[in-house]
Design a protein around this motif. Structure first.
Motif, mmCIF file in Angstrom:
data_model
loop_
_atom_site.group_PDB
_atom_site.id
_atom_site.type_symbol
_atom_site.label_atom_id
_atom_site.label_comp_id
_atom_site.label_asym_id
_atom_site.label_seq_id
_atom_site.Cartn_x
_atom_site.Cartn_y
_atom_site.Cartn_z
ATOM 1 N N UNK A 1 -13.213 -63.144 38.877
ATOM 2 C CA UNK A 1 -11.754 -64.411 39.255
ATOM 3 C C UNK A 1 -10.777 -63.627 39.510
ATOM 4 N N UNK A 2 -10.089 -63.191 39.637
ATOM 5 C CA UNK A 2 -8.931 -62.147 40.390
ATOM 6 C C UNK A 2 -8.823 -63.015 41.368
ATOM 7 N N UNK A 3 -7.786 -63.124 41.794
ATOM 8 C CA UNK A 3 -7.183 -62.979 43.345
ATOM 9 C C UNK A 3 -5.765 -61.955 44.043
ATOM 10 N N UNK A 4 -6.490 -61.900 45.132
ATOM 11 C CA UNK A 4 -5.772 -60.681 45.791
ATOM 12 C C UNK A 4 -5.257 -61.470 47.366
ATOM 13 N N UNK A 5 -3.574 -61.116 47.663
ATOM 14 C CA UNK A 5 -3.427 -60.970 48.447
ATOM 15 C C UNK A 5 -2.982 -60.065 49.329
ATOM 16 N N UNK A 6 -2.882 -59.265 50.073
ATOM 17 C CA UNK A 6 -3.360 -58.078 50.707
ATOM 18 C C UNK A 6 -2.740 -57.966 52.320
ATOM 19 N N UNK A 7 -1.623 -57.260 52.721
ATOM 20 C CA UNK A 7 -1.433 -56.768 53.501
ATOM 21 C C UNK A 7 -2.277 -55.596 54.081
ATOM 22 N N UNK A 8 -2.931 -55.062 55.224
ATOM 23 C CA UNK A 8 -3.862 -54.250 55.907
ATOM 24 C C UNK A 8 -3.440 -54.580 56.933
ATOM 25 N N UNK A 9 -2.806 -53.246 57.832
ATOM 26 C CA UNK A 9 -3.415 -53.002 59.456
ATOM 27 C C UNK A 9 -4.275 -52.866 60.535
ATOM 28 N N UNK A 10 -5.300 -52.650 59.132
ATOM 29 C CA UNK A 10 -6.548 -52.582 59.679
ATOM 30 C C UNK A 10 -7.287 -53.319 59.668
ATOM 31 N N UNK A 11 -7.666 -53.964 61.456
ATOM 32 C CA UNK A 11 -8.322 -54.673 61.157
ATOM 33 C C UNK A 11 -9.657 -55.009 61.298
ATOM 34 N N UNK A 12 -10.171 -53.954 60.701
ATOM 35 C CA UNK A 12 -11.951 -53.962 60.475
ATOM 36 C C UNK A 12 -11.803 -54.389 60.026
ATOM 37 N N UNK A 13 -11.057 -53.984 58.477
ATOM 38 C CA UNK A 13 -10.870 -54.146 56.926
ATOM 39 C C UNK A 13 -10.461 -55.970 56.560
ATOM 40 N N UNK A 14 -9.739 -56.416 57.451
ATOM 41 C CA UNK A 14 -9.215 -57.518 57.860
ATOM 42 C C UNK A 14 -10.394 -58.317 57.543
ATOM 43 N N UNK A 15 -11.056 -58.287 59.024
ATOM 44 C CA UNK A 15 -12.080 -59.559 59.679
ATOM 45 C C UNK A 15 -13.540 -59.063 58.247
ATOM 46 N N UNK A 16 -13.396 -57.735 58.010
ATOM 47 C CA UNK A 16 -14.971 -57.893 57.464
ATOM 48 C C UNK A 16 -14.512 -58.429 55.423
ATOM 49 N N UNK A 17 -13.333 -58.110 54.955
ATOM 50 C CA UNK A 17 -13.539 -58.538 53.533
ATOM 51 C C UNK A 17 -12.152 -59.572 53.165
ATOM 52 N N UNK A 18 -11.407 -59.981 54.249
ATOM 53 C CA UNK A 18 -10.168 -60.746 53.593
ATOM 54 C C UNK A 18 -10.896 -62.477 54.531
ATOM 55 N N UNK A 19 -10.442 -63.696 53.548
ATOM 56 C CA UNK A 19 -10.876 -65.098 53.957
ATOM 57 C C UNK A 19 -9.621 -66.169 53.354
ATOM 58 N N UNK A 20 -9.085 -66.780 53.250
ATOM 59 C CA UNK A 20 -8.903 -66.584 54.894
ATOM 60 C C UNK A 20 -7.691 -65.384 55.473
ATOM 61 N N UNK A 21 -7.041 -65.914 56.561
ATOM 62 C CA UNK A 21 -6.066 -64.709 57.193
ATOM 63 C C UNK A 21 -5.231 -64.797 56.945
ATOM 64 N N UNK A 22 -4.034 -65.094 57.010
ATOM 65 C CA UNK A 22 -2.327 -65.381 57.383
ATOM 66 C C UNK A 22 -1.513 -64.460 58.350
ATOM 67 N N UNK A 23 -1.685 -65.196 59.465
ATOM 68 C CA UNK A 23 -0.770 -64.172 60.865
ATOM 69 C C UNK A 23 1.057 -64.686 60.424
ATOM 70 N N UNK A 24 1.834 -63.604 60.074
ATOM 71 C CA UNK A 24 3.422 -63.950 60.043
ATOM 72 C C UNK A 24 3.648 -62.871 61.158
ATOM 73 N N UNK A 25 4.568 -63.962 61.739
ATOM 74 C CA UNK A 25 5.295 -63.348 63.277
ATOM 75 C C UNK A 25 6.666 -63.453 62.581
ATOM 76 N N UNK A 26 7.105 -63.219 62.642
ATOM 77 C CA UNK A 26 9.454 -63.454 63.166
ATOM 78 C C UNK A 26 9.356 -64.163 61.388
ATOM 79 N N UNK A 27 8.905 -63.684 60.640
ATOM 80 C CA UNK A 27 9.170 -64.762 59.304
ATOM 81 C C UNK A 27 8.797 -66.138 59.076
#
Ligand code: ADP
Ligand code: MG
Length: 257
Positions: free
Chosen positions: A207-233
């Motif tokens: 039941x926990x919810x996570x927001x995860x900042x991560x550089x490793x794209x494999x981790x993002x692609x395999x473990x996060x859903x959805x993905x939010x892309x931030x650019x210039x704030x």
């Protein structure tokens, strides 16, 4: 708050430092029970967004609504009491405390409120009981993260990865609903990385919810859903890992556009 509503709503967040606009209208939701990824090139405003959401810094404008409550500008301990926390690097001063002591220390701010009981008759035994409960909870948390065999070690003796697990243990002790993790896998070896990700999924199922900042794209692609892309704030793209990966705007942003 309605169970179908997003757990976190961020609206038009802005933060400027001197002449630099770090966060420039960021608007997004985090749904309950997700591991939502937050990515973006260096300087995109990810860490500042975390600070604004968890009250480490105050936004110039915009709104943060957590579980139906407007928590904009709340200090971190107050947001934590409401169920929203971010992990913190373990301060050097705590290196000379054991792993168990570090885990027990985490929720003191929360426990402290109840110390008014100390002036009442029978309070001594109540405080002792509370300490015992805290110790038990700390043991359980360390077991869950497979850190219990290190309980009596000094925090300063931990590897980078074990330190990251202890950071997670400390926020779990607060029993939050939502945890923000800023690059939790930086400097973590592959074995511990696997363990940490596995624990995140177990917690998510709990039941926990996570927001995860991560550089490793494999981790993002395999473990996060959805993905939010931030650019210039601000939010550039939001969607499934596949959508984000195949979006030309994301590639351009990373290439320095
Ligand atoms: P990210 O975590 O995505 O790399 P940050 O949120 O750390 O981005 O930073 C966003 C922008 O704001 C960067 O240009 C950074 O240099 C600037 N910035 C962040 N914090 C401060 C600060 N305390 N003072 C001045 N500039 C800052
Ligand atoms: Mg950052």
């Amino acid at each position: 708050a309605d169970a179908d509503d997003p757990l976190l709503r961020v609206r038009n967040l802005e933060k400027t430092f001197g002449g630099i606009t770090a966060v420039d209208g960021a608007t997004f939701d985090v749904e309950r029970g997700t591991i939502t990824g937050l990515i973006g090139p260096n300087g995109a405003g990810k860490s500042t967004t975390f600070d604004l959401v968890t009250g480490v810094q105050t936004p110039d404008s915009g709104q943060v609504v957590f579980d139906g409550t407007d928590i904009t500008g709340w200090r971190p301990h107050r947001a934590a009491n409401r169920g929203l926390v971010r992990t913190f690097q373990i301060a050097r001063e705590l290196d000379e405390m054991t792993v168990l002591e570090n885990a027990m220390l985490a929720p003191r701010g929360q426990v402290g409120e109840k110390l008014w009981r100390a002036v009442l008759p029978g309070a001594r035994s109540a405080v002792v009981r509370q300490e015992e409960q805290l110790r038990e909870q700390a043991w359980e948390t360390l077991e869950f993260l497979e850190l219990d065999h290190l309980a009596e070690e000094y925090a300063g003796a931990l590897s980078g990865g074990q330190r990251k697990l202890l950071e997670l243990a400390r926020v779990l002790m607060i029993e939050p609903e939502m945890i923000l993790l800023d690059e939790p896998l930086a400097g973590v070896n592959p074995t511990l990385e696997e363990k940490l990700l596995d624990r995140l999924h177990a917690l998510r199922e709990d039941g926990y919810t996570f927001l995860l900042v991560e550089h490793d794209m494999d981790v993002i692609m395999n473990h996060c859903e959805p993905v939010i892309v931030l650019h210039q704030g601000e939010v550039l793209v939001e969607g499934s890992p596949e959508q984000v990966q195949n979006d030309d705007r994301v590639l351009e942003a990373y290439l320095g556009g």
